[in-house]
Design an enzyme around this catalytic site. Structure first.
Site, PDB file in Angstrom:
ATOM      1  N   HIS A   1      72.707  46.542  51.634  1.00 54.33           N
ATOM      2  CA  HIS A   1      72.549  47.687  50.735  1.00 54.33           C
ATOM      3  C   HIS A   1      71.939  47.231  49.405  1.00 54.33           C
ATOM      4  O   HIS A   1      72.511  47.438  48.324  1.00 54.33           O
ATOM      5  CB  HIS A   1      73.892  48.380  50.501  1.00 54.33           C
TER       6      HIS A   1
ATOM      7  N   GLU B   1      80.341  50.450  55.793  1.00 51.59           N
ATOM      8  CA  GLU B   1      80.026  49.369  54.858  1.00 51.59           C
ATOM      9  C   GLU B   1      81.291  48.947  54.118  1.00 51.59           C
ATOM     10  O   GLU B   1      82.150  49.789  53.839  1.00 51.59           O
ATOM     11  CB  GLU B   1      78.961  49.840  53.857  1.00 51.59           C
TER      12      GLU B   1
END
Length: 525
Positions: free
Chosen positions: A278, A260
């Site tokens: 997220h 990420e």
């Protein structure tokens, strides 16, 4: 008056809480590391979210810093060992995002069931493809819950309200707790075979990493839909892509990824795949909750010394700490050992102190045992929240004290109730400082518990030590220490080896293939 810096954007109520508790506060956000280094020396506390990176270089300049508070659960942006070395307490707020994350999982389940993202894009493109988007009902479907802790139990409650059947896989879920939250406790293979939807709510540990591997994904029911709002790395992303392409997996929704930010990914553009960046904790309510909690925790510590949700410090008074510290190190190692070696539901953990250990406050010792025990399956447990997590999972905790000395001046014994009966490990302190294992499941054995270790149960027979030494040598593995114990000559023996590098699955298979070997496991302390 203590002084705190809030270096990331968070609810203004946090600053209000600090001031009400008698703490001076500055809100200065968006600083570069160099700018932060220039000012951090003024502050006793640092309140952050995910943007500020607390590195050893920052800590070097934090000459007055006493506490770092993370408004949220993840502390990847804090160098905890460096903070500990500086004597800085690191706190987080592990439960402030629970409802928000659970609701996001439910939202993604609805999105998959009715293909909402693709239907929205099609409709706004003017296509009106009513017959293309044939969804499924959630009512009557089976939801497979991997992880039934705080967030998982909230998801179960919401799913039951949708008239779904919920089955749960969680090694720490007791039968009583399963009844309480309304789920059926099952093994992982049963869950994979039965679930119409699977949602993950477990931390990323060595035990859970890749829990939905290619092999396990292949065991799922055809047409299953998978949701992950927990941690990247729980699902084999490439295997998931293949099964989405073949249609075996009817849909998947990921809020978290191995890497990420995930700005490019092989799954992007795959039909019936939903991705969010997220967002599990991203609601106004959750952000207010964690900001309030971190401010309250930090203010309590700075003003009165109270410790809550600390990741690197037990709940201790200044007078108790020096005497208890070596005992807590021993207790945590014993808890970790029994946790790594025990499988299935553990409804009861008993901590028995004897001799000098029985004269001390038992609570920190018990908390240290539970911390080591639960850390095998959780990346957020600490000595402060371990008792809460044990209670949440339905684990009964018993404390027994025997002030009379036995064979040792001081002794700590940890026992767990398992399907196979009561199993216990015991340890003592050499020189009142050095933790030492002295008994393992009824077998006398003296061993240090440190680093990477190999645990072997075998039949006591001539030549075994030579064979295992040769096997490790051929694999290029250097033995650090070698500890052997047995019940009777020619009976069952236990071997604990410390090695200089992590034990691989290939090495475990080679040792398991040796004559007389019954059990082989890798341990880490």
């Amino acid at each position: 008056m203590p002084k705190v810096l809030i270096s990331d954007k968070m609810s203004p109520l946090a600053a209000q809480i600090f001031r009400e508790r008698g703490v001076e506060v500055d809100e200065i956000t968006g600083k570069t590391p160099e700018e932060l280094k220039a000012i951090i020396g003024q502050y006793d506390g640092l309140a952050i979210r995910s943007s500020t990176k607390v590195t050893p270089e920052i800590l070097e300049h934090a000459t007055n810093l006493k506490v770092i508070g993370r408004a949220g659960i993840g502390v990847d942006n804090v160098d905890i060992p460096a903070a500990s070395a500086k004597g800085v307490v690191v706190m987080n707020t592990p439960f402030g995002n629970s409802i928000t994350t659970a609701e996001h999982a439910i939202a993604l389940m609805f999105a998959l069931a009715r293909q909402l993202p693709e239907a929205d894009a099609s409709t706004q493109a003017g296509k009106w493809e009513k017959n293309r988007f044939m969804g499924v009902e959630l009512t009557g479907k089976t939801l497979g819950l991997i992880g039934a802790g705080n967030i998982g139990s909230i998801v179960a409650d919401r799913a039951l309200g949708l008239r779904m059947k919920v089955v749960a896989y969680d090694p720490f879920l007791s039968p009583d707790r399963a009844v309480e939250i309304g789920v059926e406790k099952v093994e992982l293979d049963q869950l994979l075979a039965r679930a119409d939807f699977i949602t993950l709510h477990t931390p990323l540990t060595d035990q859970t990493r890749n829990i939905l591997s290619a092999e396990n994904l292949a065991k799922t029911k055809k047409g299953v839909r998978i949701i992950n709002c927990a941690r990247g790395g729980l699902v084999d992303e490439s295997a998931l892509k293949e099964l989405l392409d073949t249609g075996h997996v009817a849909g998947a929704a990921l809020d978290v990824f191995v890497t990420e930010p995930a700005k490019e990914h092989a799954l992007f553009g795959t039909p019936n795949f939903v991705a969010t960046p997220h967002l599990g904790a991203s609601t106004n309510e959750a952000q207010v909750n964690v900001a309030l909690q971190v401010a309250e925790q930090m203010a309590d510590y700075l003003v009165s010394g109270g410790v809550t949700n600390a990741l690197n410090m037990p709940s201790l008074s200044a007078e108790e700490a020096p005497r208890l510290k070596p005992y807590m190190a021993l207790a945590e190692k014993l808890g970790s050992l029994v946790g790594q070696l025990s499988h299935g539901a553990i409804p009861r953990v008993s901590v028995h102190t004897e001799g000098a250990a029985a004269e001390l406050n038992p609570k920190p010792i018990t908390s240290a045992v539970l911390s080591g025990f639960l850390r095998v399956h959780s990346d957020t447990v600490n000595m402060v929240n371990a008792p809460y997590l044990a209670k949440e999972r339905g684990i009964e905790v018993r404390e027994v004290r025997t002030e009379k000395e036995g064979d040792y001046h001081t002794l700590v014994r940890v026992s767990v109730k398992t399907d196979a009966g009561e199993r216990s490990v015991a340890g003592t302190l050499f020189g009142n400082q050095a933790p030492r294992l002295i008994e393992l499941f009824g077998i006398k054995v003296e061993a240090d518990l440190a680093g990477h270790m190999l645990y072997v149960v075998n039949e006591d027979a001539p030549g075994f030590i030579g064979r295992i030494g040769t096997t490790l040598g051929e694999a290029g593995v250097n033995i650090g220490t070698f500890h052997l114990g047995r019940r009777d000559a020619g009976g069952e023996a236990v071997l604990l080896l410390s090695v200089d590098e992590p034990v691989t699955g290939d090495l475990i298979n080679k040792v398991r293939a040796l004559p007389g070997v019954k059990t082989v496991m890798a341990l880490r302390f």
